[in-house]
Design an enzyme around this catalytic site. Structure first.
Site, PDB file in Angstrom:
ATOM      1  N   THR A  69      20.328  39.104 122.053  1.00 30.22           N
ATOM      2  CA  THR A  69      19.591  40.366 121.907  1.00 30.22           C
ATOM      3  C   THR A  69      18.145  40.236 122.369  1.00 30.22           C
ATOM      4  O   THR A  69      17.573  39.142 122.339  1.00 30.22           O
ATOM      5  CB  THR A  69      19.616  40.774 120.418  1.00 30.22           C
ATOM      6  OG1 THR A  69      18.735  41.865 120.213  1.00 30.22           O
ATOM      7  CG2 THR A  69      19.162  39.635 119.499  1.00 30.22           C
ATOM      8  N   ASP A  70      17.549  41.368 122.718  1.00 23.22           N
ATOM      9  CA  ASP A  70      16.121  41.350 123.079  1.00 23.22           C
ATOM     10  C   ASP A  70      15.225  41.104 121.856  1.00 23.22           C
ATOM     11  O   ASP A  70      14.050  40.782 122.003  1.00 23.22           O
ATOM     12  CB  ASP A  70      15.709  42.659 123.778  1.00 23.22           C
ATOM     13  CG  ASP A  70      15.922  43.917 122.944  1.00 23.22           C
ATOM     14  OD1 ASP A  70      16.438  43.815 121.814  1.00 23.22           O
ATOM     15  OD2 ASP A  70      15.570  45.012 123.443  1.00 23.22           O
ATOM     16  N   GLU A  71      15.799  41.251 120.638  1.00 20.12           N
ATOM     17  CA  GLU A  71      14.960  41.116 119.436  1.00 20.12           C
ATOM     18  C   GLU A  71      14.415  39.706 119.262  1.00 20.12           C
ATOM     19  O   GLU A  71      13.458  39.508 118.506  1.00 20.12           O
ATOM     20  CB  GLU A  71      15.755  41.534 118.192  1.00 20.12           C
ATOM     21  CG  GLU A  71      16.197  42.969 118.269  1.00 20.12           C
ATOM     22  CD  GLU A  71      16.552  43.592 116.925  1.00 20.12           C
ATOM     23  OE1 GLU A  71      16.257  42.995 115.884  1.00 20.12           O
ATOM     24  OE2 GLU A  71      17.119  44.684 116.944  1.00 20.12           O
ATOM     25  N   TYR A 106      17.642  38.732 111.029  1.00 21.95           N
ATOM     26  CA  TYR A 106      18.654  38.897 112.091  1.00 21.95           C
ATOM     27  C   TYR A 106      18.185  38.246 113.389  1.00 21.95           C
ATOM     28  O   TYR A 106      18.886  37.412 113.974  1.00 21.95           O
ATOM     29  CB  TYR A 106      18.953  40.387 112.331  1.00 21.95           C
ATOM     30  CG  TYR A 106      19.664  40.657 113.634  1.00 21.95           C
ATOM     31  CD1 TYR A 106      20.979  40.256 113.836  1.00 21.95           C
ATOM     32  CD2 TYR A 106      19.008  41.303 114.697  1.00 21.95           C
ATOM     33  CE1 TYR A 106      21.633  40.484 115.042  1.00 21.95           C
ATOM     34  CE2 TYR A 106      19.651  41.543 115.902  1.00 21.95           C
ATOM     35  CZ  TYR A 106      20.968  41.131 116.074  1.00 21.95           C
ATOM     36  OH  TYR A 106      21.605  41.346 117.269  1.00 21.95           O
ATOM     37  N   LYS A 125      19.640  35.009 115.518  1.00 19.62           N
ATOM     38  CA  LYS A 125      20.085  35.074 116.918  1.00 19.62           C
ATOM     39  C   LYS A 125      19.277  34.097 117.779  1.00 19.62           C
ATOM     40  O   LYS A 125      19.827  33.424 118.655  1.00 19.62           O
ATOM     41  CB  LYS A 125      19.947  36.498 117.477  1.00 19.62           C
ATOM     42  CG  LYS A 125      20.893  37.520 116.889  1.00 19.62           C
ATOM     43  CD  LYS A 125      22.367  37.259 117.171  1.00 19.62           C
ATOM     44  CE  LYS A 125      22.747  37.439 118.624  1.00 19.62           C
ATOM     45  NZ  LYS A 125      24.240  37.308 118.806  1.00 19.62           N
TER      46      LYS A 125
HETATM   47  P1  NAD Z   1      29.216  44.659 115.471  1.00 20.77           P
HETATM   48  O1  NAD Z   1      28.580  44.393 114.142  1.00 20.77           O
HETATM   49  O2  NAD Z   1      29.663  46.027 115.808  1.00 20.77           O
HETATM   50  O3  NAD Z   1      30.503  43.713 115.635  1.00 20.77           O
HETATM   51  C1  NAD Z   1      30.493  42.367 115.265  1.00 20.77           C
HETATM   52  C2  NAD Z   1      31.931  41.865 115.311  1.00 20.77           C
HETATM   53  O4  NAD Z   1      31.912  40.483 114.950  1.00 20.77           O
HETATM   54  C3  NAD Z   1      32.859  42.580 114.318  1.00 20.77           C
HETATM   55  O5  NAD Z   1      34.093  42.871 114.932  1.00 20.77           O
HETATM   56  C4  NAD Z   1      33.046  41.556 113.212  1.00 20.77           C
HETATM   57  O6  NAD Z   1      34.294  41.661 112.532  1.00 20.77           O
HETATM   58  C5  NAD Z   1      32.928  40.242 113.985  1.00 20.77           C
HETATM   59  N1  NAD Z   1      32.506  39.139 113.119  1.00 20.77           N
HETATM   60  C6  NAD Z   1      31.453  39.128 112.254  1.00 20.77           C
HETATM   61  N2  NAD Z   1      31.419  37.942 111.602  1.00 20.77           N
HETATM   62  C7  NAD Z   1      32.445  37.201 112.102  1.00 20.77           C
HETATM   63  C8  NAD Z   1      32.921  35.885 111.838  1.00 20.77           C
HETATM   64  N3  NAD Z   1      32.340  35.111 110.909  1.00 20.77           N
HETATM   65  N4  NAD Z   1      33.976  35.427 112.535  1.00 20.77           N
HETATM   66  C9  NAD Z   1      34.587  36.209 113.455  1.00 20.77           C
HETATM   67  N5  NAD Z   1      34.200  37.468 113.729  1.00 20.77           N
HETATM   68  C10 NAD Z   1      33.148  37.955 113.054  1.00 20.77           C
HETATM   69  O7  NAD Z   1      28.202  44.072 116.523  1.00 20.77           O
HETATM   70  P2  NAD Z   1      27.814  44.626 117.979  1.00 20.77           P
HETATM   71  O8  NAD Z   1      26.759  45.639 117.837  1.00 20.77           O
HETATM   72  O9  NAD Z   1      29.055  44.935 118.732  1.00 20.77           O
HETATM   73  O10 NAD Z   1      27.131  43.322 118.598  1.00 20.77           O
HETATM   74  C11 NAD Z   1      27.918  42.320 119.239  1.00 20.77           C
HETATM   75  C12 NAD Z   1      27.005  41.208 119.726  1.00 20.77           C
HETATM   76  O11 NAD Z   1      26.044  41.742 120.629  1.00 20.77           O
HETATM   77  C13 NAD Z   1      26.211  40.534 118.617  1.00 20.77           C
HETATM   78  O12 NAD Z   1      26.141  39.165 118.896  1.00 20.77           O
HETATM   79  C14 NAD Z   1      24.829  41.179 118.702  1.00 20.77           C
HETATM   80  O13 NAD Z   1      23.832  40.289 118.248  1.00 20.77           O
HETATM   81  C15 NAD Z   1      24.731  41.424 120.199  1.00 20.77           C
HETATM   82  N6  NAD Z   1      23.876  42.551 120.600  1.00 20.77           N
HETATM   83  C16 NAD Z   1      24.049  43.799 120.027  1.00 20.77           C
HETATM   84  C17 NAD Z   1      23.271  44.876 120.476  1.00 20.77           C
HETATM   85  C18 NAD Z   1      23.449  46.254 119.905  1.00 20.77           C
HETATM   86  O14 NAD Z   1      22.640  47.143 120.223  1.00 20.77           O
HETATM   87  N7  NAD Z   1      24.449  46.530 119.089  1.00 20.77           N
HETATM   88  C19 NAD Z   1      22.327  44.662 121.486  1.00 20.77           C
HETATM   89  C20 NAD Z   1      22.157  43.377 122.015  1.00 20.77           C
HETATM   90  C21 NAD Z   1      22.964  42.339 121.578  1.00 20.77           C
HETATM   91  O1  DAU Z   2      17.573  45.564 120.394  1.00 24.36           O
HETATM   92  C1  DAU Z   2      18.898  45.162 120.231  1.00 24.36           C
HETATM   93  C2  DAU Z   2      19.301  45.330 118.791  1.00 24.36           C
HETATM   94  O2  DAU Z   2      19.432  46.723 118.559  1.00 24.36           O
HETATM   95  C3  DAU Z   2      20.591  44.595 118.429  1.00 24.36           C
HETATM   96  O3  DAU Z   2      20.390  43.219 118.588  1.00 24.36           O
HETATM   97  C4  DAU Z   2      21.015  44.910 116.998  1.00 24.36           C
HETATM   98  O4  DAU Z   2      22.260  44.297 116.728  1.00 24.36           O
HETATM   99  C5  DAU Z   2      21.137  46.413 116.865  1.00 24.36           C
HETATM  100  O5  DAU Z   2      21.483  46.756 115.541  1.00 24.36           O
HETATM  101  C6  DAU Z   2      19.832  47.113 117.269  1.00 24.36           C
HETATM  102  O6  DAU Z   2      18.780  46.835 116.306  1.00 24.36           O
HETATM  103  P1  DAU Z   2      17.739  47.975 115.830  1.00 24.36           P
HETATM  104  O7  DAU Z   2      17.173  47.549 114.539  1.00 24.36           O
HETATM  105  O8  DAU Z   2      16.803  48.322 116.926  1.00 24.36           O
HETATM  106  O9  DAU Z   2      18.780  49.206 115.665  1.00 24.36           O
HETATM  107  P2  DAU Z   2      18.934  50.325 114.536  1.00 24.36           P
HETATM  108  O10 DAU Z   2      19.926  51.310 115.039  1.00 24.36           O
HETATM  109  O11 DAU Z   2      19.159  49.731 113.186  1.00 24.36           O
HETATM  110  O12 DAU Z   2      17.505  51.012 114.510  1.00 24.36           O
HETATM  111  C7  DAU Z   2      16.953  51.619 115.675  1.00 24.36           C
HETATM  112  C8  DAU Z   2      15.583  52.147 115.307  1.00 24.36           C
HETATM  113  O13 DAU Z   2      15.736  53.250 114.393  1.00 24.36           O
HETATM  114  C9  DAU Z   2      14.704  51.145 114.579  1.00 24.36           C
HETATM  115  O14 DAU Z   2      13.353  51.347 114.953  1.00 24.36           O
HETATM  116  C10 DAU Z   2      14.877  51.488 113.101  1.00 24.36           C
HETATM  117  C11 DAU Z   2      15.087  52.999 113.145  1.00 24.36           C
HETATM  118  N1  DAU Z   2      15.962  53.542 112.072  1.00 24.36           N
HETATM  119  C12 DAU Z   2      17.185  52.990 111.898  1.00 24.36           C
HETATM  120  C13 DAU Z   2      18.033  53.464 110.904  1.00 24.36           C
HETATM  121  C14 DAU Z   2      19.396  52.842 110.702  1.00 24.36           C
HETATM  122  C15 DAU Z   2      15.525  54.630 111.307  1.00 24.36           C
HETATM  123  O15 DAU Z   2      14.401  55.149 111.491  1.00 24.36           O
HETATM  124  N2  DAU Z   2      16.366  55.096 110.328  1.00 24.36           N
HETATM  125  C16 DAU Z   2      17.602  54.554 110.087  1.00 24.36           C
HETATM  126  O16 DAU Z   2      18.308  55.020 109.170  1.00 24.36           O
END
Ligand code: NAD
Ligand code: DAU
Length: 350
Positions: free
Chosen positions: A132-134, A157, A161
């Site tokens: 992730t970019d975080e 988190y 990562k």
């Molecule tokens: P998600 O939470 O929707 O899905 C995570 C999946 O991992 C689920 O299917 C869960 O059952 C599985 N999982 C969790 N713990 C596990 C374990 N111990 N063993 C096996 N499986 C397990 O997550 P996502 O948003 O699809 O993110 C997927 C990946 O991409 C993550 O590594 C996250 O850090 C990365 N990522 C997410 C975002 C985003 O915006 N969602 C952006 C950049 C990177």
């Molecule tokens: O940048 C990549 C990341 O983006 C991934 O690595 C993470 O897995 C993914 O969850 C996401 O993280 P964020 O914290 O940026 O996403 P989230 O949707 O939780 O929040 C987006 C923005 O909105 C953040 O500034 C927090 C704000 N927010 C979020 C929620 C859930 C609110 O203001 N209210 C809310 O209820």
């Protein structure tokens, strides 16, 4: 060419789009979806491909070394695309240990497993770590995250990562493990679990529930359609250079409050409500502790070196996403029932 790939976290949001892309695009590959099915994993996401001849689902937990070893010895993968993780920042604030266990220990288990399985014979092998970019921390008003930006994670988190990224690179450096790593910005799209901003707010607008905006709402995120992330993963897996990192993002920054207003506009239109009706749902609430102010990815490297760029505009992606949530009420009500309701009540209790 025949290949066996293990995709971890394939039942989650991004993982399910990656699994679908690979199953449909590469009939010669055997795709193993390895997932523990936590609250975020949902096999409903993959109903359309579950009977495909080249697809197998295995329920396994990446934090269980023996269980993982058994699966890897059975299938002998040529490649791993590792997405399984605890992914929600707010949950990492209430329960950091779950993130240390899954994201750090789980990744280390996978690395140890492939190191043993491949035994130094890395010809045709690849470990792809999805990050992730975080990990880069928080930006001020100017600038972008580059692949060379020093790590500065701010939440449990992102720290977990970042630690997992370091382990992947360390195994590359120390044992010669062939790897690629990508750091992507915020994804949105179908099958996104409604604890995250966009799907949570779509669901709440639909149900006339408050829209909990953290702090002043002027936090900025860089949004990418999930299918474009899956396309990038395909390209990096096949064409990325060993040991390289690629940033993935859409040059698409939005302040949260502006994004919320756009969602309201589109949703009110869809629901046949007069424009702006749902603005009254906006509710400013206490801020997320340690909230990162701004993320913005510079995705020039992946464009110049591998030819990837987003295929849809934000307007197209958002409208397809809203449509998907309107058409998939059953999916939404399934995932918002039960435990999730309890989490929701706790998270937003003032
Ligand atoms: P998600 O939470 O929707 O899905 C995570 C999946 O991992 C689920 O299917 C869960 O059952 C599985 N999982 C969790 N713990 C596990 C374990 N111990 N063993 C096996 N499986 C397990 O997550 P996502 O948003 O699809 O993110 C997927 C990946 O991409 C993550 O590594 C996250 O850090 C990365 N990522 C997410 C975002 C985003 O915006 N969602 C952006 C950049 C990177
Ligand atoms: O940048 C990549 C990341 O983006 C991934 O690595 C993470 O897995 C993914 O969850 C996401 O993280 P964020 O914290 O940026 O996403 P989230 O949707 O939780 O929040 C987006 C923005 O909105 C953040 O500034 C927090 C704000 N927010 C979020 C929620 C859930 C609110 O203001 N209210 C809310 O209820």
């Amino acid at each position: 060419m025949k290949k066996t790939l293990i995709i971890t976290g394939g039942a989650g949001f991004i993982g399910s789009h990656v699994v679908r892309l690979f199953v449909n695009k590469y009939p010669n590959y055997h795709i193993i979806n390895l997932d523990a099915l936590t609250y975020a994993g949902n096999l409903e996401n993959l109903k359309d491909i579950e009977d495909a001849a080249n697809y197998t689902f295995v329920k396994a937990d990446i934090t269980d070394p023996e269980g993982i070893k058994t699966v890897f010895e059975q299938y002998k993968p040529d490649g791993v695309i590792h997405l399984a993780a605890e992914s929600h920042v707010d949950r990492s604030i209430t329960d950091p240990n779950a993130f240390i266990k899954t994201n750090v220990m789980g990744t280390a288990n996978l690395l140890n497993t492939v190191k043993e399985l491949w035994k130094g014979d890395f010809e045709g092998k690849r470990f792809y770590h999805v990050s992730t970019d975080e990990v880069y921390g928080s930006l001020g008003a100017e600038g972008f995250f580059l692949e060379t930006t020093p790590y500065d994670p701010q939440s449990p988190y992102s720290a977990s990562k970042a630690a997992s990224d370091h382990f992947v690179r360390a195994y590359g450096n120390t044992y010669g493990l062939p790897f690629v790593l990508t750091n992507c910005s915020n994804n949105y799209g179908p099958n996104h679990f409604p604890e995250k901003l966009i799907p949570l707010f779509i669901n709440n607008i639909k149900n006339n529930k408050p829209l909990p905006v953290y702090g002043d709402g002027k936090y900025t995120r860089d949004w990418l359609y999930v299918i474009d992330h899956a396309r990038a993963i395909d390209i990096v897996f096949h064409k990325g250079k060993n040991g390289e990192t690629y940033n993935i993002g859409g040059f698409n920054e939005w302040q949260n409050i502006e994004l919320v207003k756009l969602l309201i506009k589109e949703m009110d239109k869809q629901l046949g409500r007069p424009e702006g009706t749902s603005e009254k749902l906006i509710t400013y609430i206490k801020d997320r502790p340690g909230h990162d102010r701004r993320y913005a990815i510079d995705a020039t490297k992946i464009k110049n070196e591998l030819g990837w760029e987003p295929s849809v505009t934000f307007e197209q992606g958002l409208s397809q996403t809203i449509q998907w949530y309107m058409d998939n009420e059953e999916w939404l009500s399934e995932v918002t029932s039960g435990n999730y309701q309890k989490y929701y009540e706790k998270q937003y209790a003032s």
